[in-house]
Design a protein around this motif. Structure first.
Motif, PDB file in Angstrom:
ATOM      1  N   PRO A 101      90.221  69.700  91.241  1.00 25.53           N
ATOM      2  CA  PRO A 101      91.446  70.236  91.861  1.00 25.53           C
ATOM      3  C   PRO A 101      91.198  71.051  93.127  1.00 25.53           C
ATOM      4  N   HIS A 102      90.149  71.843  93.154  1.00 25.30           N
ATOM      5  CA  HIS A 102      89.906  72.707  94.314  1.00 25.30           C
ATOM      6  C   HIS A 102      88.774  72.193  95.200  1.00 25.30           C
ATOM      7  N   GLU A 103      88.371  70.958  94.986  1.00 32.10           N
ATOM      8  CA  GLU A 103      87.256  70.394  95.755  1.00 32.10           C
ATOM      9  C   GLU A 103      87.721  69.966  97.145  1.00 32.10           C
ATOM     10  N   GLU A 104      87.026  70.415  98.174  1.00 31.69           N
ATOM     11  CA  GLU A 104      87.306  69.997  99.547  1.00 31.69           C
ATOM     12  C   GLU A 104      86.420  68.805  99.876  1.00 31.69           C
ATOM     13  N   LEU A 105      87.013  67.633  99.942  1.00 31.53           N
ATOM     14  CA  LEU A 105      86.211  66.442 100.224  1.00 31.53           C
ATOM     15  C   LEU A 105      85.942  66.320 101.712  1.00 31.53           C
ATOM     16  N   GLY A 106      84.751  65.948 102.044  1.00 26.56           N
ATOM     17  CA  GLY A 106      84.382  65.780 103.437  1.00 26.56           C
ATOM     18  C   GLY A 106      84.415  64.311 103.848  1.00 26.56           C
ATOM     19  N   LEU A 107      83.823  64.038 104.987  1.00 27.86           N
ATOM     20  CA  LEU A 107      83.860  62.710 105.588  1.00 27.86           C
ATOM     21  C   LEU A 107      82.511  62.019 105.422  1.00 27.86           C
ATOM     22  N   ILE A 108      82.545  60.710 105.275  1.00 24.28           N
ATOM     23  CA  ILE A 108      81.336  59.929 105.027  1.00 24.28           C
ATOM     24  C   ILE A 108      81.038  58.980 106.179  1.00 24.28           C
ATOM     25  N   TYR A 109      82.015  58.095 106.476  1.00 28.61           N
ATOM     26  CA  TYR A 109      81.781  56.956 107.360  1.00 28.61           C
ATOM     27  C   TYR A 109      83.163  56.468 107.783  1.00 28.61           C
ATOM     28  N   SER A 110      83.335  56.068 109.016  1.00 32.50           N
ATOM     29  CA  SER A 110      84.684  55.794 109.524  1.00 32.50           C
ATOM     30  C   SER A 110      85.353  54.556 108.917  1.00 32.50           C
ATOM     31  N   ARG A 111      84.602  53.729 108.189  1.00 38.96           N
ATOM     32  CA  ARG A 111      85.267  52.654 107.435  1.00 38.96           C
ATOM     33  C   ARG A 111      85.996  53.207 106.213  1.00 38.96           C
ATOM     34  N   LEU A 112      85.529  54.353 105.714  1.00 41.72           N
ATOM     35  CA  LEU A 112      86.142  54.989 104.549  1.00 41.72           C
ATOM     36  C   LEU A 112      87.197  56.001 104.961  1.00 41.72           C
ATOM     37  N   ASN A 113      86.839  56.888 105.874  1.00 46.61           N
ATOM     38  CA  ASN A 113      87.790  57.894 106.334  1.00 46.61           C
ATOM     39  C   ASN A 113      87.336  58.453 107.675  1.00 46.61           C
ATOM     40  N   ASN A 114      88.333  58.886 108.443  1.00 43.63           N
ATOM     41  CA  ASN A 114      88.099  59.411 109.782  1.00 43.63           C
ATOM     42  C   ASN A 114      89.217  60.421 110.031  1.00 43.63           C
ATOM     43  N   PRO A 115      88.942  61.551 110.666  1.00 37.28           N
ATOM     44  CA  PRO A 115      89.997  62.561 110.822  1.00 37.28           C
ATOM     45  C   PRO A 115      91.273  62.034 111.465  1.00 37.28           C
ATOM     46  N   ASP A 116      91.145  61.159 112.463  1.00 35.00           N
ATOM     47  CA  ASP A 116      92.345  60.641 113.123  1.00 35.00           C
ATOM     48  C   ASP A 116      93.208  59.832 112.160  1.00 35.00           C
ATOM     49  N   LEU A 117      92.553  59.007 111.320  1.00 33.25           N
ATOM     50  CA  LEU A 117      93.313  58.223 110.347  1.00 33.25           C
ATOM     51  C   LEU A 117      93.853  59.103 109.233  1.00 33.25           C
ATOM     52  N   GLN A 118      93.045  60.033 108.780  1.00 31.79           N
ATOM     53  CA  GLN A 118      93.441  60.861 107.646  1.00 31.79           C
ATOM     54  C   GLN A 118      94.680  61.693 107.970  1.00 31.79           C
ATOM     55  N   ILE A 119      94.679  62.324 109.143  1.00 29.65           N
ATOM     56  CA  ILE A 119      95.821  63.145 109.552  1.00 29.65           C
ATOM     57  C   ILE A 119      97.040  62.265 109.799  1.00 29.65           C
ATOM     58  N   LEU A 120      96.832  61.116 110.460  1.00 28.19           N
ATOM     59  CA  LEU A 120      97.922  60.165 110.677  1.00 28.19           C
ATOM     60  C   LEU A 120      98.549  59.737 109.357  1.00 28.19           C
ATOM     61  N   GLU A 121      97.714  59.399 108.383  1.00 31.35           N
ATOM     62  CA  GLU A 121      98.225  58.918 107.093  1.00 31.35           C
ATOM     63  C   GLU A 121      99.017  59.995 106.359  1.00 31.35           C
ATOM     64  N   GLU A 122      98.572  61.236 106.482  1.00 28.95           N
ATOM     65  CA  GLU A 122      99.319  62.340 105.856  1.00 28.95           C
ATOM     66  C   GLU A 122     100.682  62.510 106.517  1.00 28.95           C
ATOM     67  N   ARG A 123     100.728  62.391 107.832  1.00 29.99           N
ATOM     68  CA  ARG A 123     102.007  62.558 108.551  1.00 29.99           C
ATOM     69  C   ARG A 123     102.962  61.390 108.280  1.00 29.99           C
TER      70      ARG A 123
END
Length: 416
Positions: free
Chosen positions: A59-81
């Motif tokens: 529940p309180h785990e802050e997941l980080g980034l691995i590789y842009s095929r999995l996640n990327n800040p630009d996609l992650q923020i876009l998907e949340e919005r």
């Protein structure tokens, strides 16, 4: 002061982004990187365990980034919005609308299954359902907006397909005729066909309405798909797709996207974030312009019929669905010219302001001929059934001044 639940259009500038993580930049930078550095090996292990579904995130785990095929800040923020507009649990952005649509179909269908789909659908979707999926032993069964729930169920029963339908795929309003399909009716059909062991998944292509004017998840859809190229991108300068929905379904979509590798890149994600900031302003203006254009066409002597949702009246079979499901008539207008292909082509070739091009939902107004362009691969039988005739012209109304758009249409009609 009390906290406030801001409207989506207010959150499009800031939601999901922490400036302090990017040197205080007011806008999210483009993270043009393929891979991300772990602080230590233990962190890398923890990130991968969650990414590959070996365990649930704490529940309180802050997941980080691995590789842009999995996640990327630009996609992650876009998907949340993007999730805010549809009130979705999760979102996945894809390299194109067709990659979003095909990934969903491949995830929820297996050889021997049947996809029940609304007709008409976008030409690319029609091709995938009727030409590609059958090569994998998956078949499509189409139904029209004029068929009732009982008629659809009877059609399924008569073909002995009750246990084979695994996905109901609806494009509403339909491209290019604006035909409306009742999502809640389709949910009732899905409930009748579902068993304790097998859920029938409802997927709605909401490209024609964008995330602003229709929220399919509220009406019983499990997943919503978009060509984000259209209203979400809105500037004819990118290709992208999106899938949104409940977490249980989205985890499956996200996993297949990871291994097909058809996610959008950071540059596309950044452009889409920028586009979301003006989504409501653009779409509101486009809808207002479309009303003026449709009203003009309705009374023109060289126009036989106008396909525009704002002209539906209480006597129309689709009126109740329109009032229940949509908050606006949209910005897509199709019409039949008096004549056929020759007259339609003369109109298209005479336009001066509007551009003759496929696609839709962009700032500039576009016109095209569905029967020979976007829907040319649809069977002759279906084109006849669904009013995609040689005299049909499809317009995507942009943000220009409506009087200029009408002037252009008027002068082009005069050339017929």
């Amino acid at each position: 002061m009390h906290n406030r639940d801001f409207h989506p259009e207010s959150l499009m500038m800031t939601h999901g982004y922490k400036p302090e993580l990017s040197e205080g930049a007011i806008k999210c930078p483009i993270f043009q990187t393929s891979t991300f550095v772990f602080k230590n090996a233990e962190e890398g292990k923890a990130f991968f365990e969650v990414a590959y579904g070996k365990r649930e995130k704490d529940p309180h785990e802050e997941l980080g980034l691995i590789y842009s095929r999995l996640n990327n800040p630009d996609l992650q923020i876009l998907e949340e919005r993007l999730s805010l507009w549809d009130k979705a649990d999760e979102c996945c952005v894809f390299e194109s609308g067709m990659s979003a649509i095909s990934t969903v179909m491949l995830e929820f269908l297996r050889p021997g299954d049947v996809i029940l789909y609304s007709k008409p659908v976008y030409g690319g979707t029609d091709h995938f359902v009727n030409k590609v999926l059958p090569e994998y032993g998956i078949n499509g069964l189409g139904f029209t907006s004029e068929q009732s729930k009982d008629e659809v169920l009877e059609m399924i029963k008569s073909k002995d397909l009750r246990s084979k339908v695994k996905v109901i795929y609806i494009e509403t309003p339909a491209n290019p005729t604006n035909a409306l399909f009742d999502i809640e009716m389709c949910k009732e059909i899905a409930d009748e066909l579902s068993t304790p062991d097998q859920e029938v998944v409802i997927v709605v292509d909401n490209t024609y309405m964008g995330p602003l004017w229709q929220q399919p998840l509220k009406h019983g859809a499990d997943l919503v798909v978009y060509s984000a190229t259209k209203y979400i991108g809105g500037h004819s300068d990118l290709i992208a797709g999106a899938v949104l929905g409940k977490s249980a379904h989205m985890q499956r979509v996200r996993r297949l996207r990871t291994f097909l590798g058809n996610m959008a890149g950071p540059w596309t994600g950044w452009l889409l974030m920028r586009s979301l900031e003006t989504l409501k302003i653009r779409m509101t203006q486009q809808a207002e312009n479309a009303k003026h254009v449709a009203d003009f066409l309705l009374n023109h002597p060289k126009v036989e019929k106008v396909y525009y949702l704002g002209h539906l009246t209480e006597g129309d079979p689709s009126y109740k669905t329109y009032k229940n499901q949509l908050s606006c008539a949209g910005a897509m207008v199709s019409f039949d010219v008096k004549g056929g292909e020759k007259e339609a082509f003369k109109f298209l070739n005479s336009l001066k302001l509007m551009k003759l091009a496929v696609s839709l939902g962009s700032t500039e107004s576009l016109a095209e001929h569905p029967a020979t362009m976007t829907h040319s691969d649809v069977s002759d039988e279906d084109r006849d059934l669904l009013h995609i005739s040689d005299k049909l012209v499809r317009l995507s109304i942009g943000v220009e001044h409506y009087s200029d758009i009408i002037w252009d249409i008027e002068q082009a009609l005069e050339q017929i």
